[in-house]
Scaffold this active site. Structure first.
Site, PDB file in Angstrom:
ATOM      1  N   PRO A  65      58.667  53.491 102.077  1.00 20.50           N
ATOM      2  CA  PRO A  65      58.894  53.885 100.676  1.00 20.50           C
ATOM      3  C   PRO A  65      60.263  53.578 100.091  1.00 20.50           C
ATOM      4  CG  PRO A  65      57.652  55.582 101.799  1.00 20.50           C
ATOM      5  CD  PRO A  65      58.073  54.608 102.850  1.00 20.50           C
ATOM      6  N   THR A  92      61.349  48.072  98.824  1.00 20.06           N
ATOM      7  CA  THR A  92      62.252  48.056  97.677  1.00 20.06           C
ATOM      8  C   THR A  92      63.353  49.056  97.973  1.00 20.06           C
ATOM      9  OG1 THR A  92      60.461  47.478  96.165  1.00 20.06           O
ATOM     10  CG2 THR A  92      62.463  48.389  95.186  1.00 20.06           C
ATOM     11  N   LYS A 167      64.688  42.154  93.107  1.00 21.45           N
ATOM     12  CA  LYS A 167      63.485  42.991  92.994  1.00 21.45           C
ATOM     13  C   LYS A 167      63.686  44.104  91.973  1.00 21.45           C
ATOM     14  CE  LYS A 167      59.421  44.709  93.928  1.00 21.45           C
ATOM     15  NZ  LYS A 167      59.072  45.334  95.197  1.00 21.45           N
TER      16      LYS A 167
END
Length: 306
Positions: A65, A92, A167
């Site tokens: 996560p 991420t 990102k």
């Protein structure tokens, strides 16, 4: 190649399976052992911990996560990873977190690369994913074949943290654009257009037909605002009209009105009204104190990659 894959949820599960389908030996670990059913059936091995997944691997992948989970995994696998191996974090993450972890692993001779992905669950399953890797270029090259098993657009961005920043830029822009789209769609529907007809129409317009980020190549990246493809004064008129419709039908349009304010400020710059409409984007460059200008030939090189 011996691969350790930690985190086999919605995204990681499909990526790990694709690595296995490419013929690599894969050991998987997740908080939920039940998630590994398809992987065990495909010939993957189960690891009881992140440490166990990493200790015999040539390369480790993580898909978790966020920064907290990545930091916890770093503490667990650092003692067992061998010199010359590599860890690609597909999550991420935070660029600050990534850089600190990469420094610690580099001191042991292990390459830690941030390599976030984009393409969603469908892309993860089909292998149609972008992977934005940064850190040790030699490690990227060494394990490129494994990255190619995960996605069809694996590229090296630059120093540690660069992939993560790319990102974050991508995701933040995407949700900002969606917020604007929700505003203008609600305005259009409340003003009397049927939703499906409205969507079908706008997706065929100039903006709808081109990939969103490709539009940056037309004026902004090269700082070429003359001659105007579409003048600022005309664009300012269009956005003014749109926000006026919003007021007429009592539709809140916070983002669109912010854009109008930006364009109005640009309209007051000498000579700008007749320059290309995208010139208002320079106001943010000025505030941020950056120069984004890129040579035209370099822009074309990127566009030709497709």
């Amino acid at each position: 190649m011996k691969v350790g894959f930690i985190g086999i949820g919605t995204m990681g599960g499909s990526m790990a399976l694709n690595i296995r389908k490419a013929g690599h030996d894969v050991a998987v670990h997740d908080m939920r052992e039940s998630a590994a059913g398809p992987h065990l059936k495909a010939g993957c091995a189960w690891a009881n911990s992140a440490r166990e997944a990493a200790e015999n691997a040539d390369v480790v992948f993580t898909s978790v996560p966020g920064p907290k989970e990545v930091q916890a995994i770093a503490e667990e696998i650092l003692p067992v990873m061998r010199k010359g191996t590599a860890w690609f974090d597909l999550s991420t993450n935070s660029p600050t977190t990534v850089r600190k972890i990469a420094e610690r692993f580099a001191a042991k001779g292990v390459s830690m690369l941030d390599c976030p992905v984009s393409g969603g669950p469908v892309g993860a399953k089909s292998g149609k994913l972008a992977l934005w890797a940064s850190g040790d270029k030699a490690a990227f090259d060494k394990y490129k074949a494994v990255l190619d098993a995960i996605g069809d657009q694996a590229i090296f961005i630059g120093p540690s943290g660069a992939g993560t920043i790319a990102k974050l830029v991508h995701n933040c822009a995407g949700y900002s654009i969606l917020a604007v789209l929700s505003e203008v769609m609600s305005m259009g529907v409340k003003a009397g257009v049927e939703p499906l007809a409205l969507w079908a129409a706008i997706r065929q317009g100039a903006f709808g037909r081109k990939r969103t980020f490709d539009r940056l190549s037309e004026q902004f990246l090269m700082q070429k605002f003359d001659p105007a493809a579409f003048a600022l004064d005309l664009a300012h008129k269009d956005v003014t009209l749109a926000t006026e419709v919003g007021r007429e039908f009592h539709v809140p349009m916070k983002l669109a009105n912010t854009v109008l304010q930006e364009m109005t400020e640009a309209m007051n710059r000498e000579g700008w009204p007749k320059r290309d409409s995208r010139i208002f984007m320079l106001l943010q460059e000025e505030r941020a104190g950056v120069n984004i200008k890129v040579p035209e030939d370099k822009v074309q090189e990127v566009l030709k990659r497709d």
